[in-house]
Write a protein that holds these residues in place. Structure first.
Motif, PDB file in Angstrom:
ATOM      1  N   PHE A  64       3.673   7.340   2.846  1.00 35.96           N
ATOM      2  CA  PHE A  64       4.071   6.030   3.601  1.00 35.96           C
ATOM      3  C   PHE A  64       3.740   4.680   2.793  1.00 35.96           C
ATOM      4  O   PHE A  64       2.846   4.741   2.246  1.00 35.96           O
ATOM      5  CB  PHE A  64       3.190   5.997   4.678  1.00 35.96           C
ATOM      6  CG  PHE A  64       3.563   7.126   6.015  1.00 35.96           C
ATOM      7  CD1 PHE A  64       2.332   8.171   6.040  1.00 35.96           C
ATOM      8  CD2 PHE A  64       4.617   7.046   6.797  1.00 35.96           C
ATOM      9  CE1 PHE A  64       2.773   9.100   7.004  1.00 35.96           C
ATOM     10  CE2 PHE A  64       5.044   7.981   7.603  1.00 35.96           C
ATOM     11  CZ  PHE A  64       3.955   9.009   7.747  1.00 35.96           C
ATOM     12  N   ILE A 118      -4.973 -10.171   4.295  1.00 44.48           N
ATOM     13  CA  ILE A 118      -5.972  -9.292   4.672  1.00 44.48           C
ATOM     14  C   ILE A 118      -6.891  -9.665   5.805  1.00 44.48           C
ATOM     15  O   ILE A 118      -6.942  -8.745   6.751  1.00 44.48           O
ATOM     16  CB  ILE A 118      -6.990  -9.017   3.637  1.00 44.48           C
ATOM     17  CG1 ILE A 118      -6.248  -8.508   2.176  1.00 44.48           C
ATOM     18  CG2 ILE A 118      -8.297  -8.225   4.053  1.00 44.48           C
ATOM     19  CD1 ILE A 118      -7.237  -8.378   1.043  1.00 44.48           C
ATOM     20  N   SER A 119      -6.881 -10.861   6.112  1.00 42.77           N
ATOM     21  CA  SER A 119      -7.697 -11.089   7.158  1.00 42.77           C
ATOM     22  C   SER A 119      -7.029 -11.046   8.575  1.00 42.77           C
ATOM     23  O   SER A 119      -6.076 -11.810   8.782  1.00 42.77           O
ATOM     24  CB  SER A 119      -8.137 -12.640   7.049  1.00 42.77           C
ATOM     25  OG  SER A 119      -8.930 -13.203   8.289  1.00 42.77           O
ATOM     26  N   SER A 152      -3.558   0.215  -3.325  1.00 43.83           N
ATOM     27  CA  SER A 152      -3.176  -1.025  -3.100  1.00 43.83           C
ATOM     28  C   SER A 152      -2.609  -1.736  -4.102  1.00 43.83           C
ATOM     29  O   SER A 152      -3.287  -1.650  -5.059  1.00 43.83           O
ATOM     30  CB  SER A 152      -4.472  -1.515  -2.095  1.00 43.83           C
ATOM     31  OG  SER A 152      -5.329  -1.729  -2.890  1.00 43.83           O
ATOM     32  N   TYR A 208       0.831  -1.268   0.011  1.00 44.60           N
ATOM     33  CA  TYR A 208       0.053  -0.101   0.004  1.00 44.60           C
ATOM     34  C   TYR A 208       0.830   1.335  -0.030  1.00 44.60           C
ATOM     35  O   TYR A 208       2.193   1.382   0.589  1.00 44.60           O
ATOM     36  CB  TYR A 208      -0.874   0.162   1.381  1.00 44.60           C
ATOM     37  CG  TYR A 208      -1.527  -1.223   1.452  1.00 44.60           C
ATOM     38  CD1 TYR A 208      -1.273  -2.127   2.196  1.00 44.60           C
ATOM     39  CD2 TYR A 208      -3.088  -1.286   1.176  1.00 44.60           C
ATOM     40  CE1 TYR A 208      -2.066  -3.330   2.318  1.00 44.60           C
ATOM     41  CE2 TYR A 208      -3.809  -2.334   1.507  1.00 44.60           C
ATOM     42  CZ  TYR A 208      -3.353  -3.409   2.068  1.00 44.60           C
ATOM     43  OH  TYR A 208      -4.001  -4.581   2.082  1.00 44.60           O
ATOM     44  N   TYR A 235       0.334   5.284   1.197  1.00 42.52           N
ATOM     45  CA  TYR A 235      -0.618   6.408   1.867  1.00 42.52           C
ATOM     46  C   TYR A 235       0.180   7.643   1.817  1.00 42.52           C
ATOM     47  O   TYR A 235       1.300   7.535   1.694  1.00 42.52           O
ATOM     48  CB  TYR A 235      -1.047   5.997   3.277  1.00 42.52           C
ATOM     49  CG  TYR A 235      -1.771   4.878   3.432  1.00 42.52           C
ATOM     50  CD1 TYR A 235      -1.108   3.588   3.296  1.00 42.52           C
ATOM     51  CD2 TYR A 235      -3.106   4.926   3.989  1.00 42.52           C
ATOM     52  CE1 TYR A 235      -1.984   2.330   3.667  1.00 42.52           C
ATOM     53  CE2 TYR A 235      -3.990   3.874   4.018  1.00 42.52           C
ATOM     54  CZ  TYR A 235      -3.662   2.422   3.919  1.00 42.52           C
ATOM     55  OH  TYR A 235      -4.232   1.603   4.165  1.00 42.52           O
ATOM     56  N   ARG A 277       1.391  -6.181   4.357  1.00 43.70           N
ATOM     57  CA  ARG A 277       0.816  -7.074   5.381  1.00 43.70           C
ATOM     58  C   ARG A 277       0.835  -8.383   4.555  1.00 43.70           C
ATOM     59  O   ARG A 277       0.924  -8.475   3.589  1.00 43.70           O
ATOM     60  CB  ARG A 277      -0.540  -6.659   5.614  1.00 43.70           C
ATOM     61  CG  ARG A 277      -1.557  -6.957   4.613  1.00 43.70           C
ATOM     62  CD  ARG A 277      -3.004  -6.238   4.565  1.00 43.70           C
ATOM     63  NE  ARG A 277      -3.401  -6.136   5.952  1.00 43.70           N
ATOM     64  CZ  ARG A 277      -4.704  -5.250   5.972  1.00 43.70           C
ATOM     65  NH1 ARG A 277      -5.234  -4.891   4.848  1.00 43.70           N
ATOM     66  NH2 ARG A 277      -5.008  -5.244   7.173  1.00 43.70           N
ATOM     67  N   SER A 314      -4.847  -3.386  -6.860  1.00 42.35           N
ATOM     68  CA  SER A 314      -6.327  -3.695  -6.203  1.00 42.35           C
ATOM     69  C   SER A 314      -7.345  -2.701  -6.217  1.00 42.35           C
ATOM     70  O   SER A 314      -8.466  -2.838  -6.758  1.00 42.35           O
ATOM     71  CB  SER A 314      -6.117  -4.508  -5.083  1.00 42.35           C
ATOM     72  OG  SER A 314      -5.024  -5.376  -4.699  1.00 42.35           O
ATOM     73  N   GLU A 315      -6.833  -1.546  -5.568  1.00 37.05           N
ATOM     74  CA  GLU A 315      -7.732  -0.371  -5.299  1.00 37.05           C
ATOM     75  C   GLU A 315      -7.007   0.871  -5.583  1.00 37.05           C
ATOM     76  O   GLU A 315      -5.826   0.763  -5.128  1.00 37.05           O
ATOM     77  CB  GLU A 315      -8.630  -0.500  -4.144  1.00 37.05           C
ATOM     78  CG  GLU A 315      -9.633   0.630  -4.101  1.00 37.05           C
ATOM     79  CD  GLU A 315     -10.516   0.341  -2.680  1.00 37.05           C
ATOM     80  OE1 GLU A 315     -10.298  -0.745  -2.053  1.00 37.05           O
ATOM     81  OE2 GLU A 315     -11.121   1.142  -2.196  1.00 37.05           O
ATOM     82  N   PHE A 366      -5.400   6.761   2.145  1.00 33.15           N
ATOM     83  CA  PHE A 366      -5.136   5.853   1.188  1.00 33.15           C
ATOM     84  C   PHE A 366      -4.903   6.317  -0.181  1.00 33.15           C
ATOM     85  O   PHE A 366      -5.468   7.190  -0.639  1.00 33.15           O
ATOM     86  CB  PHE A 366      -6.383   4.852   1.405  1.00 33.15           C
ATOM     87  CG  PHE A 366      -6.106   3.779   0.007  1.00 33.15           C
ATOM     88  CD1 PHE A 366      -7.049   3.816  -0.950  1.00 33.15           C
ATOM     89  CD2 PHE A 366      -5.287   2.564   0.381  1.00 33.15           C
ATOM     90  CE1 PHE A 366      -7.031   2.753  -1.875  1.00 33.15           C
ATOM     91  CE2 PHE A 366      -5.094   1.686  -0.649  1.00 33.15           C
ATOM     92  CZ  PHE A 366      -6.266   1.961  -1.750  1.00 33.15           C
ATOM     93  N   GLN A 405      -4.728  -9.177   9.976  1.00 35.75           N
ATOM     94  CA  GLN A 405      -3.674  -8.724  10.281  1.00 35.75           C
ATOM     95  C   GLN A 405      -3.376  -7.178   9.745  1.00 35.75           C
ATOM     96  O   GLN A 405      -3.848  -6.790   8.817  1.00 35.75           O
ATOM     97  CB  GLN A 405      -2.775  -9.526   8.940  1.00 35.75           C
ATOM     98  CG  GLN A 405      -2.607 -10.968   9.388  1.00 35.75           C
ATOM     99  CD  GLN A 405      -1.737 -11.410  10.696  1.00 35.75           C
ATOM    100  OE1 GLN A 405      -0.675 -10.837  11.101  1.00 35.75           O
ATOM    101  NE2 GLN A 405      -2.447 -12.136  11.519  1.00 35.75           N
ATOM    102  N   PRO A 406      -2.868  -6.720  10.731  1.00 36.32           N
ATOM    103  CA  PRO A 406      -2.584  -5.264  10.624  1.00 36.32           C
ATOM    104  C   PRO A 406      -1.644  -4.890   9.364  1.00 36.32           C
ATOM    105  O   PRO A 406      -0.870  -5.858   8.916  1.00 36.32           O
ATOM    106  CB  PRO A 406      -1.949  -4.932  11.894  1.00 36.32           C
ATOM    107  CG  PRO A 406      -1.151  -5.854  12.240  1.00 36.32           C
ATOM    108  CD  PRO A 406      -1.927  -7.006  11.957  1.00 36.32           C
ATOM    109  N   GLN A 407      -1.505  -3.512   8.844  1.00 35.27           N
ATOM    110  CA  GLN A 407      -0.551  -3.167   8.018  1.00 35.27           C
ATOM    111  C   GLN A 407       0.617  -2.730   8.760  1.00 35.27           C
ATOM    112  O   GLN A 407       0.271  -2.169   9.870  1.00 35.27           O
ATOM    113  CB  GLN A 407      -1.194  -2.078   7.165  1.00 35.27           C
ATOM    114  CG  GLN A 407      -2.411  -2.508   6.636  1.00 35.27           C
ATOM    115  CD  GLN A 407      -2.843  -1.408   5.431  1.00 35.27           C
ATOM    116  OE1 GLN A 407      -2.216  -0.591   5.068  1.00 35.27           O
ATOM    117  NE2 GLN A 407      -4.203  -1.536   4.965  1.00 35.27           N
TER     118      GLN A 407
END
Lengths: 114, 115
Positions: free
Chosen positions: A91, A98-99, A48, A33, A35, A95, A55-56, A45, A101-103
């Motif tokens: 920044f 996705i599930s 990603s 990612y 940011y 990660r 992805s986005e 954001f 888990q923090p970035q």
């Protein structure tokens, strides 16, 4: 503990020039990612990246922006023709899934456009 | 549109007291919520993550609660120390509901712990 590293820590560039911000994510991570944080404002954001594609992306991430993972370790953000309003902290985060888990974030690159 | 609000921009407390920070959100159903610490000129540092089906999570002097009915999370630092002075960020994450798993951040609350 493994960490996300970003270079350079500070980049000063003339308006209209191209900049490339570099990141080395944590080695076994799969999601990446970017940011940005304008001085005194919230972390926003940008984009990603997973499985070698975007992805986005947010509205901020217009045609002047691009990302690339040129090899197995680096993840880059390119701004093709910088504007004054691109001045911010950028920044990188990563990660391993996705599930639940923090970035994990790097310490950022301060981009100053003159 | 999604909105995340963190309580007052600044919070000042005396050393040894408990700091309580609030994160409220609207128009969002996060899969989980994260709290980060950010020091001036540095990147966010992950502290705690709480899932939508969890009520409370603890880690040493830190405690976070998550109420999806109220759409609110509370973050507590007990026995606060001057070293806890920093900006604390709340971040919501759609998890696997979103393709990207991006995080949406609040404005942050700046905590100052006075000796």
């Amino acid at each position: 503990e493994p960490e996300v590293t970003q270079t350079p820590s500070h980049q000063v560039t003339q308006m209209g020039q191209e900049v490339i911000l570099r990141c080395v994510p944590i080695s076994n991570h799969l999601y990446f990612y970017w940011y940005r944080q304008i001085l005194g404002q919230k972390v926003e954001f940008l984009v990603s990246f997973y499985n070698n594609e975007i992805s986005e992306k947010s509205e901020i991430f217009d045609d002047q922006f691009s990302v690339e993972r040129p090899d197995g370790s680096n993840f880059t953000l390119k701004i093709r023709s910088t504007k004054l309003e691109d001045s911010a902290m950028y920044f990188c985060a990563s990660r391993n899934r996705i599930s639940n888990q923090p970035q994990h974030f790097g310490d950022g690159t301060r981009l100053s456009i003159l | 549109s999604q909105k995340i609000e963190q309580n007052s921009e600044a919070l000042n407390i005396q050393e040894g007291k408990t700091a309580t920070l609030t994160c409220n959100y609207t128009n969002y159903s996060p899969a989980y919520l994260q709290w980060y610490r950010q020091d001036p000129g540095r990147g966010p540092v992950f502290l705690l993550l709480i899932r939508e089906n969890e009520k409370e999570k603890r880690k040493e002097r830190l405690k976070v609660t998550f109420d999806t009915t109220l759409k609110q999370s509370l973050f507590h630092i007990t026995a606060s120390q001057p070293a806890d002075s920093a900006t604390y960020l709340c971040a919501l994450d759609g998890g696997e509901r979103s393709d990207a798993g991006k995080s949406t951040f609040g404005d942050g609350t700046t905590l100052t712990v006075k000796p």
